[in-house]
Design a protein around this motif. Structure first.
Motif, short mmCIF file in Angstrom:
data_model
loop_
_atom_site.label_atom_id
_atom_site.label_comp_id
_atom_site.label_asym_id
_atom_site.label_seq_id
_atom_site.Cartn_x
_atom_site.Cartn_y
_atom_site.Cartn_z
N GLY A 59 34.43 -56.12 38.03
CA GLY A 59 34.94 -56.70 39.27
C GLY A 59 36.09 -57.64 39.01
N VAL A 60 36.59 -58.22 40.09
CA VAL A 60 37.68 -59.18 40.00
C VAL A 60 37.11 -60.53 39.59
CG1 VAL A 60 39.53 -60.34 41.26
CG2 VAL A 60 38.98 -57.95 41.76
N MET A 61 37.72 -61.13 38.58
CA MET A 61 37.28 -62.44 38.09
C MET A 61 37.96 -63.56 38.90
SD MET A 61 35.48 -61.43 35.48
CE MET A 61 35.31 -59.89 34.57
N ALA A 62 37.41 -64.74 38.76
CA ALA A 62 38.04 -65.89 39.41
C ALA A 62 39.44 -66.12 38.86
CB ALA A 62 37.17 -67.14 39.20
N CYS A 63 39.66 -65.70 37.60
CA CYS A 63 40.97 -65.88 36.98
C CYS A 63 41.97 -64.81 37.43
CB CYS A 63 40.84 -65.83 35.46
SG CYS A 63 40.15 -64.29 34.83
N GLY A 64 41.49 -63.82 38.19
CA GLY A 64 42.37 -62.77 38.69
C GLY A 64 42.33 -61.49 37.90
N GLU A 65 41.71 -61.51 36.70
CA GLU A 65 41.60 -60.29 35.90
C GLU A 65 40.46 -59.43 36.42
OE1 GLU A 65 43.05 -60.60 31.57
OE2 GLU A 65 41.79 -62.36 31.84
N PHE A 66 40.49 -58.14 36.05
CA PHE A 66 39.47 -57.19 36.52
C PHE A 66 38.82 -56.55 35.31
CE2 PHE A 66 37.80 -53.09 37.68
CZ PHE A 66 37.23 -53.30 38.93
N GLY A 67 37.49 -56.36 35.41
CA GLY A 67 36.78 -55.67 34.34
C GLY A 67 35.37 -56.17 34.22
N PRO A 68 34.65 -55.78 33.15
CA PRO A 68 33.27 -56.25 32.96
C PRO A 68 33.25 -57.73 32.60
CG PRO A 68 34.02 -55.01 31.05
CD PRO A 68 35.09 -54.86 32.09
N GLY A 69 32.27 -58.42 33.12
CA GLY A 69 32.14 -59.85 32.90
C GLY A 69 31.74 -60.60 34.15
N ARG A 70 31.85 -59.92 35.29
CA ARG A 70 31.45 -60.54 36.56
C ARG A 70 29.92 -60.63 36.63
NH1 ARG A 70 33.76 -60.73 41.88
NH2 ARG A 70 32.19 -60.69 43.51
N MET A 71 29.41 -61.77 36.99
CA MET A 71 27.97 -61.96 37.05
C MET A 71 27.33 -61.01 38.06
SD MET A 71 25.92 -65.53 37.66
CE MET A 71 24.19 -65.63 38.10
N ALA A 72 26.19 -60.44 37.69
CA ALA A 72 25.47 -59.53 38.58
C ALA A 72 25.17 -60.23 39.91
CB ALA A 72 24.18 -59.08 37.92
N GLU A 73 25.10 -59.43 40.96
CA GLU A 73 24.78 -59.99 42.28
C GLU A 73 23.30 -60.37 42.33
OE1 GLU A 73 27.06 -60.80 44.43
OE2 GLU A 73 28.59 -59.92 43.14
N VAL A 74 22.98 -61.28 43.23
CA VAL A 74 21.63 -61.84 43.28
C VAL A 74 20.54 -60.78 43.48
CG1 VAL A 74 20.11 -63.39 44.58
CG2 VAL A 74 22.42 -64.13 43.95
N PRO A 75 20.70 -59.79 44.38
CA PRO A 75 19.64 -58.77 44.50
C PRO A 75 19.39 -58.03 43.19
CG PRO A 75 21.09 -58.68 46.39
CD PRO A 75 21.73 -59.60 45.41
N GLN A 76 20.45 -57.79 42.41
CA GLN A 76 20.29 -57.13 41.12
C GLN A 76 19.52 -58.03 40.15
OE1 GLN A 76 23.98 -55.80 39.37
NE2 GLN A 76 23.04 -55.30 37.41
N ILE A 77 19.80 -59.33 40.19
CA ILE A 77 19.08 -60.27 39.32
C ILE A 77 17.61 -60.34 39.71
CG2 ILE A 77 18.99 -62.64 38.48
CD1 ILE A 77 21.96 -62.90 39.23
N ILE A 78 17.35 -60.38 41.01
CA ILE A 78 15.96 -60.40 41.49
C ILE A 78 15.22 -59.16 41.01
CG2 ILE A 78 14.49 -60.28 43.55
CD1 ILE A 78 15.62 -63.00 43.29
N ALA A 79 15.87 -58.00 41.09
CA ALA A 79 15.23 -56.76 40.62
C ALA A 79 14.94 -56.83 39.13
CB ALA A 79 16.12 -55.56 40.95
N ALA A 80 15.88 -57.39 38.35
CA ALA A 80 15.67 -57.51 36.91
C ALA A 80 14.53 -58.48 36.61
CB ALA A 80 16.95 -57.98 36.24
N ILE A 81 14.43 -59.57 37.37
CA ILE A 81 13.33 -60.52 37.19
C ILE A 81 12.00 -59.85 37.52
CG2 ILE A 81 12.29 -62.64 38.11
CD1 ILE A 81 15.15 -63.73 38.40
N SER A 82 11.96 -59.10 38.61
CA SER A 82 10.73 -58.40 38.99
C SER A 82 10.31 -57.41 37.92
CB SER A 82 10.94 -57.67 40.33
OG SER A 82 11.24 -58.58 41.36
N ALA A 83 11.30 -56.68 37.36
CA ALA A 83 10.98 -55.72 36.30
C ALA A 83 10.47 -56.43 35.06
CB ALA A 83 12.22 -54.88 35.96
N ALA A 84 11.06 -57.59 34.75
CA ALA A 84 10.64 -58.33 33.56
C ALA A 84 9.22 -58.87 33.71
CB ALA A 84 11.60 -59.49 33.30
N LEU A 85 8.83 -59.16 34.94
CA LEU A 85 7.49 -59.70 35.19
C LEU A 85 6.47 -58.61 35.47
CD1 LEU A 85 8.45 -62.78 37.38
CD2 LEU A 85 7.57 -62.82 35.04
#
Length: 397
Positions: free
Chosen positions: A153-179
């Motif tokens: 995605g687009v970074m705060a610095c204006g560059e594009f690529g991998p490194g953008r933090m996952a969106e909250v629903p994706q994080i929630i899903a990862a937490i649920s899977a981990a638990l």
């Protein structure tokens, strides 16, 4: 699944820290208890008051808080939670974790914990792609640390690529899977999916009809059993599942590089329909139709990802699963492919146009192992994925 669960949330520094506030709110909405730990850098982006108000809990910041340390508070904090989540996980925090440093509260908690740790990386694309960060990521995966994201995605610095933090629903899903109390909890599984696009020129490419639906279903099923899934996908028709680490690629060469970067893994499932050939003399500008006639395209073989991983020796996943999409002599061709490539299992299917399987919602597969061929009845691709995930769990769990 999250009701009553205790999450220790470490908030690192970076503009993505603002997402941690929404993460706390949503975790609380689902009944989880959240204890925030705010790093010195994190406090430059979010305030302790905001975190405390949303979490309804004290925010911890200082390793040498005498009140807490009188009772070894950093040890208690590190072990009272059901899961430790680092969001955002900066390059600095990842480096500290990989090196085993403990010079502030966050790094001390991470070194002292006996609970599972999930990191959610967020940083500039060049920092993410730097060999040091990728080396640290491999170390952390080898230590059993779970990873969610990052996204492109687009970074705060204006560059594009991998490194953008996952969106909250994706994080929630990862937490649920981990638990989740699934049989694959603590296992890292690599899944490839979708087609690859091999350029002819900047506007044309060679591809196939794969939708990516079966690979996506497999990644979802494995994550549902508690696995930490790295999902390497070509330009698929279907969106990637939530709760997995998504790596998007275009070409076979890029897919091989992403697969190599994702190791070590406890299992690898190569469901992607990788193009066998690429155009060796691809045009750097659009090839024009003119009086000279048809263009001459010179073809070259693409890297064989399944064979490369199956035959790599050191670092080979204990279980390697390939796919064989055939139109004739399905079982015979797939059996020969398993032996030729050196993988443990082959999932074979008939993709003749009459079957409607390529790009459809159903599949009819035969699982080929060193024990022989086992044909499964025609079922939805989600059902095939669930059955394959269970078989994988029986072997590596």
């Amino acid at each position: 699944m999250l009701a009553g669960r205790h999450i220790l949330l470490i908030v690192g520094g970076g503009i993505a820290a603002f997402k941690s506030l929404d993460l706390v709110r949503r975790l609380r909405d689902q009944g989880a208890h959240v204890t925030p730990v705010l790093t010195k850098a994190g406090a430059e982006f979010v305030t302790p008051l905001s975190l405390s108000a949303l979490a309804a809990s004290k925010v911890y910041q200082d390793l040498f808080d005498l009140t807490d340390e009188a009772e070894m508070g950093h040890i208690e904090l590190s072990r009272a939670a059901d899961l430790v989540v680092v969001a955002p996980a900066t390059a600095d925090l990842m480096a500290k974790m990989a090196a085993g440093l403990a010079n502030d509260l966050a790094s001390t908690l991470l070194l002292a914990t006996d609970k599972r740790v999930l990191i959610v990386p967020a940083m500039n694309v060049r920092m993410w792609n730097h060999p040091a960060t990728q080396r640290n990521l491999a170390i952390l995966r080898g230590d059993g640390v779970l990873v969610a994201g990052p996204d492109d995605g687009v970074m705060a610095c204006g560059e594009f690529g991998p490194g953008r933090m996952a969106e909250v629903p994706q994080i929630i899903a990862a937490i649920s899977a981990a638990l989740a109390d699934g049989p694959l909890q603590g296992k890292h599984i690599l899944v490839t999916s979708g087609p690859t696009h091999e350029p002819i020129d900047p506007v044309r490419y060679i591809a196939n009809r794969s939708s990516g639906a079966q690979g996506t279903a497999i990644a979802r099923a494995l994550a549902g059993l508690g696995a930490d899934v790295t999902f390497v996908t070509g330009p698929a028709d279907v969106p990637p599942p939530e709760g997995v680490h998504v790596v998007r690629v275009q070409t076979a060469a890029q897919m091989l590089a992403a697969v190599q970067a994702a190791r070590p893994a406890d299992a690898a499932v190569f469901a992607a329909a990788v193009a066998d050939w690429r155009v060796a003399n691809a045009g750097q500008s659009k090839i024009k139709k003119d009086a000279a006639g048809l263009p001459h395209l010179a073809f070259a073989e693409n890297p064989d990802i399944l064979a490369t991983v199956s035959q790599m020796g050191a670092g080979r996943p204990p279980l390697v699963v390939g796919f064989a999409a055939e139109t004739d002599d399905v079982i015979a061709n797939a059996t020969a492919k398993r032996l030729r490539k050196g993988c443990d299992w082959i999932v074979a299917n008939d993709v003749s146009p009459a079957t409607g399987i390529m790009g459809g919602t159903e599949n009819a597969v035969t699982l080929i192992t060193d024990q022989g061929a086992e044909s499964w009845p025609r079922m939805t691709k989600d059902a095939v994925a669930a059955q394959l995930a269970q078989r994988i769990a029986q072997v590596i769990a």
